[in-house]
Scaffold this active site. Structure first.
Site, PDB file in Angstrom:
ATOM      1  CG  HIS A  35     108.686  14.727  58.240  1.00 26.09           C
ATOM      2  ND1 HIS A  35     107.704  13.915  57.728  1.00 26.09           N
ATOM      3  CD2 HIS A  35     108.436  14.820  59.572  1.00 26.09           C
ATOM      4  CE1 HIS A  35     106.903  13.520  58.703  1.00 26.09           C
ATOM      5  NE2 HIS A  35     107.314  14.049  59.832  1.00 26.09           N
ATOM      6  CB  ILE A 194     116.401  18.380  66.467  1.00 26.92           C
ATOM      7  CG1 ILE A 194     117.186  19.650  66.758  1.00 26.92           C
ATOM      8  CG2 ILE A 194     114.899  18.710  66.311  1.00 26.92           C
ATOM      9  CD1 ILE A 194     116.747  20.421  67.992  1.00 26.92           C
ATOM     10  CG  HIS A 265     111.040  16.290  62.898  1.00 25.39           C
ATOM     11  ND1 HIS A 265     111.971  15.287  62.822  1.00 25.39           N
ATOM     12  CD2 HIS A 265     109.829  15.683  62.751  1.00 25.39           C
ATOM     13  CE1 HIS A 265     111.367  14.121  62.638  1.00 25.39           C
ATOM     14  NE2 HIS A 265     110.070  14.336  62.600  1.00 25.39           N
ATOM     15  CD  GLU A 414     112.341 -12.746  70.641  1.00 25.94           C
ATOM     16  OE1 GLU A 414     112.545 -11.531  70.874  1.00 25.94           O
ATOM     17  OE2 GLU A 414     112.639 -13.643  71.459  1.00 25.94           O
ATOM     18  CG  ASP A 472     107.960 -22.510  79.467  1.00 22.41           C
ATOM     19  OD1 ASP A 472     108.485 -22.793  80.562  1.00 22.41           O
ATOM     20  OD2 ASP A 472     108.546 -22.626  78.383  1.00 22.41           O
ATOM     21  CG  HIS A 476     106.841 -18.582  77.665  1.00 22.97           C
ATOM     22  ND1 HIS A 476     106.975 -17.620  78.635  1.00 22.97           N
ATOM     23  CD2 HIS A 476     108.104 -18.872  77.242  1.00 22.97           C
ATOM     24  CE1 HIS A 476     108.274 -17.347  78.797  1.00 22.97           C
ATOM     25  NE2 HIS A 476     108.969 -18.089  77.973  1.00 22.97           N
TER      26      HIS A 476
END
Lengths: 672, 672
Positions: A35, A194, A265, A414, A472, A476
């Site tokens: 790149h 971009i 890019h 998380e 639950d 879960h």
């Protein structure tokens, strides 16, 4: 953007920056891959940052009080490699730049931690750099609070692109950094409009400045090609107590035919266009050629850091022996001497008492022993503190007001937590652990993979590790998560069966310096299965004989965590029928597979039928069940084949057939 | 918050809302588990929404032109179950509420799609509801553009909590919805300032209104317990062309002793406190008891929808036969009749021509055949369009200006894309597919798991599926991802070896109505391995004999995708030594394991040594290598044991030993 004006306005700066641009162009052309556009767009910012602000010493790349730099838009790796070369990092030779993206080089396609000095973290998966930076900044604040700003006083700098800011994890990072007022963190947003698909307005119209401001950041906007404006913005960022975002208007692939396009890019390898860009830059040198005066200026930037390092060294040596020793110990990741004895004592107590307790609670008991003697731990949870049992009585909460706290309320983030823990671990001097439900390792997985790839010894405290969490329900309840985590290279999954194994698991996790660890812990209470104390860490071998057959050994039951009790109960049923059963506890399949063949054969001898029991999917167990090269083995698995369900835990184990009776029946069937 | 004032101000409303609150309290108490506080906090909003605005018909729960409702804070499931019961959904009996969170009930701990009518999506993992809602809103716009607003004209409503908004995926959703100007999407933010760990200011200080506004949303702020204010805000949201966020100030566990505390988030089961809350509400009824006039008012809300449904039915019947037929076909997820023939023709052409081509390019060739005949496809990519090869010539881009486009530039938002595709699939009438790099399935995994759990037939076009992507290096190279995906229940992973298998894989994916599919596609060119045309879809069996041994069969080589060519080349080496080798192509381990035992034995007979080859980790192959119950088998694996590296692809295969020679050597060693 008139290149001639830029050249004329700041001729030295221009040539310094052009060195980055041309090295990037040349290296990408040599690799025929990579790149080019980002280094060409951000070269001016890099030149000002390294030239005037970044605290670094190329001769001492791991100096603890150096500033940290994270290239969140890691595909622009050539920018960083170019700067490392120009400032005189020994490993960043010209040959390495020529070997960009080649086998065995120090210059892979994306910056890889551990491959070359000066790369503070691995980036490439977008958003990870900015998210990891939060951990670096937390670590600096934490250590500064503990050891003082004479020896801990550095900044964290991030380059980030549109892609980083579109990734959700960036929001978790921005919100957390803003909330914690991490004022020594500065993000340069490469606002070039971009992306790979085209202009950013194909997919986004977010006002990024307003978004950062909404989370309490100091926000500025500059022309990313004006060195004076960049310099002034950096000064303002340093002066502000909030984390700073500098929205830098840049031109991707500046000066190239592909400037301001999606093509810019990628890899700009057309020789003619490359030459035209160099001409526009006024760069009359061959490939990989840097004129002496430019090289000297860049090396001068490095020399500035050497002086700062020397001054720091004096301050460091002026510390008390105790402080200096402690700093040296924690930076070397050595556990405190007292730790082992404390853990042994806990193991003995647990074996003696034989309490029935959830392993998440066992983990808390272990942490109550660890945290007071190991001041470098820094815990946290993604808003499940009371469920993960990760907060112990002596930690205090790390916050904008209290930098001495050792517990972080990461919020319902998380992924951001895992990335921040990577940053804390990589920074050095601290041992991060953090909790959530095992099922939500899915949310954190990209950052967990980076822990493994970077060999960062992060400890993931993943509770509620099976259908045993009960009501639950399936969203879960982990089913495939143990398999998915065990599939990941360089990650140790430890699923202890009781308090003794949990203590052993923590001991292993804290001794580990090149691998992250997942502790898989139960929500539900589990009986103690290790009732005879031994100082030896049996969990270290991954699997061991927990209970031997009473008569002739006709079956081997293997299980981990909460299912070890099922194996023991099945053994009792079968022994009553005079079927001799060995029970093997398998807290870690990975560690077991690392043992020598003799040990593995001793634990799992050929002959007896084998049944493995785990409230998860089967795949990880096949190696153990079937023998590694397919020796004769009758074997089967008691576990999950589909998602769980919402009901009390005991009902679920019964309904899904993960019971002693079902296991015994399987053994009887295999014995024919 | 004075409850008496609330009661007095709007007595009927109050009692309607109290019905939700008390049902939630009673059900959670009966289950001794669950979350009481959210339903108590959001009951007023729900009452106004269902009472005056939501378009729904309890007697016809799958009416395509109904409004969609997504409970992003899914732990508050009792709110939704209560409303479904009160408005008269047949499946939502009082008994079901009493069986909340019990085995076999329709009322699991979190709302599960497919368990009970009226639950439009599964929620619980935070952020997923709001992210999925974007797909629902896209689907509505897309179908409205195609079929007109007489038959498609509905809204999408979301309840979301602090947790949803802290999760990074919410940012991806907010940015995408704002950019696409999804004006018929409204999010109610349950701004109660409480999370599990305590007050939200433990972990967050984001100005959520400013954050939504930064992405182009219409933003309002209301007292979430004032029905008139809520009603007015909904009216304003409807009138605004932008997506709307209504910041609702609420009190978690309103009227309970635990009001405004973290405790209020969970299960409020104390009998005395529960009774006290009911008294504060003026609710003088027993557990699960609803007074007639309240029930009648709620059923009246449902009747409003029945009228709307009837009017819609007339408009629907007034459509042309062709339009009606097409709508019926796409809502029934039936592929168009022309599809199968077109795919067969492509297979024949590919077999005849035998071109060497990357399977990502093969996939594009197949899509060029599919998209023109299957107008319900809606493609996209997370900013890797040119790499994933997901955009075909006839699609057009779906945007704020062009609702007729069938291609979505999702931006660098893998997670948001996956969640949006769940919404599109669940909405019905469209078949979403979307691309990114296989490695970034990690980013999308929580939403992919929901695809599998909800049986949503989303198609994941995951290119760059191994080290074969080359220079981008280990951060971009999947190693464990195939294993991690295959471990997930109810997900089919298809890794085709050439254009013919790719066409077969697409055919299977589009025929699937209860499972998501991952297409694992190569970046690198692959030779055609299926040169003999057959109309039969061989990929459907998961594995099949691609090339038979020439002489006595002494070895079986198994491989998927890009490694099938390695197996064929190894066969050639071995046959030259008169070692007969069968090559089995294994595009899908899951589909193969679903075949009957006779077929599996035919493909993998006992006796010959077995070697599997895949540029990934071993675990998923052990079942095939070692025999399912451990029959005598000599077997080994050629693949990856650690992360990849940055270098050209061919160098990597050589260095990691995934070659024909290494495979042949393995066979020779096994044969002794």
């Amino acid at each position: 953007m008139d290149i001639a004006d830029l050249r004329a306005a700041h001729p030295d700066h221009w040539m310094n920056a052009a060195a980055i641009r041309t090295l990037a162009l040349d290296a990408v052309a040599a690799a025929n891959s990579g790149h080019s556009g980002m280094p060409m767009g951000m070269a001016d910012i890099a030149t000002v940052l390294w030239g005037k602000h970044l605290k670094f010493d190329p001769k001492s790349p791991t100096w603890p009080d150096r500033d940290r730099f994270l290239l969140s838009n890691g595909h622009g790796s050539m920018l960083l490699y170019a700067v490392l070369h120009l400032t005189g990092y020994e490993q960043a030779t010209l040959q390495q730049l020529k070997d960009f993206r080649q086998w065995g080089s120090r210059t892979p396609g994306h910056p890889e931690y551990g491959h070359i000095d000066g790369v503070d973290t691995t980036t490439g998966p977008l958003g990870q750099g900015i998210a990891t930076s939060v951990g670096f900044a937390i670590a600096e604040e934490s250590l500064r609070a503990r050891f003082g700003d004479k020896v801990v006083d550095h900044r964290t700098w991030v380059f980030a692109g549109d892609g980083c800011l579109m990734e959700g994890v960036s929001q978790e990072a921005i919100a957390l950094a803003g909330h914690l007022k991490l004022g020594k963190l500065t993000v340069f947003f490469d606002d070039n409009k971009i992306t790979i698909d085209g202009k950013t307005d194909l997919a986004d119209s977010t006002d990024q400045q307003a978004r950062f401001a909404a989370s309490g950041w100091h926000v500025q906007e500059v022309d990313g090609h004006d060195p004076e404006a960049i310099d002034a913005a950096i000064e303002a960022a340093k002066a502000d107590p909030r984390p700073s975002m500098i929205d830098c208007h840049t031109h991707i692939a500046l000066g190239h035919k592909a400037q301001d396009t999606a093509k810019g890019h990628g890899a700009l390898t057309d020789a003619e266009q490359l030459q035209a860009a160099k001409e526009a830059y006024g760069w009359n040198y061959g490939p990989f050629e840097i004129p002496d005066e430019v090289k000297q200026r860049w090396e001068g930037f490095g020399a500035r850091g050497a002086e700062a390092h020397k001054a720091w060294q004096s301050r460091f040596e002026a510390l008390s022996d105790r402080q200096r020793g402690e700093l040296e110990r924690i930076y070397a990741s050595e556990p405190p001497k007292a730790l082992s004895g404390r853990i042994k004592a806990l193991k003995k107590q647990a074996a003696d008492e034989g309490k029935t307790v959830a392993t998440r609670k066992s983990s808390e008991m272990v942490l109550e022993v660890i945290n007071p003697v190991m001041k470098e731990t820094i815990g946290g949870s993604a808003d499940l503190t009371g469920s993960n049992n990760t907060l112990t009585s002596d930690l205090g909460v790390f916050s904008a007001e209290n930098r001495s706290g050792r517990y972080i309320h990461y919020g319902i983030r998380e992924h951001g937590m895992a990335a921040a823990m990577n940053g804390i671990a990589l920074h050095g001097g601290l041992r991060p652990y953090g909790g959530t439900f095992m099922c939500f390792t899915d949310y954190a997985r990209p950052a967990m993979r980076l822990s493994a790839l970077m060999k960062a010894p992060v400890i993931y405290v993943m509770t509620h590790d099976s259908i045993g969490l009960g009501e639950d329900g399936p969203t879960h309840q982990p089913v495939e998560h143990l398999a998915a985590l065990r599939a990941m290279p360089n990650l140790t999954v430890l699923r202890p069966a009781d308090t003794v194994e949990t203590a052993e698991a923590w001991e292993l996790a804290l001794a580990e310096v090149t691998r992250p660890t997942v502790l898989a812990l139960s929500r539900q209470n589990l009986p103690a299965v290790r009732r005879k104390h031994t100082g030896k860490n049996l969990t270290a071998q991954g699997a061991y004989v927990l209970a031997e057959a009473e008569g002739k050994r006709r079956a081997i039951l293997m299980a981990s965590g909460s299912e070890v009790q099922v194996a023991l109960a099945a053994k009792a049923l079968l022994e009553a029928e005079e079927i001799g059963v060995r029970v093997v506890s398998v807290p870690s399949i990975e560690l077991f597979m690392e043992q020598d063949e003799a040990y593995r054969k001793r634990v799992l001898p050929a002959g007896p039928v084998r049944v493995a029991i785990e409230a998860g999917v089967r795949a990880p167990w096949d190696r153990l069940l079937l023998g590694e090269r397919g020796r004769e083995q009758k074997a089967d698995f008691v576990g999950m084949t589909d998602f769980g369900a919402s009901a009390p835990a005991e009902v679920l184990f019964e309904e899904f057939g993960i019971t002693a009776e079902a296991t015994a029946e399987e053994v009887r069937a295999l014995l024919g």
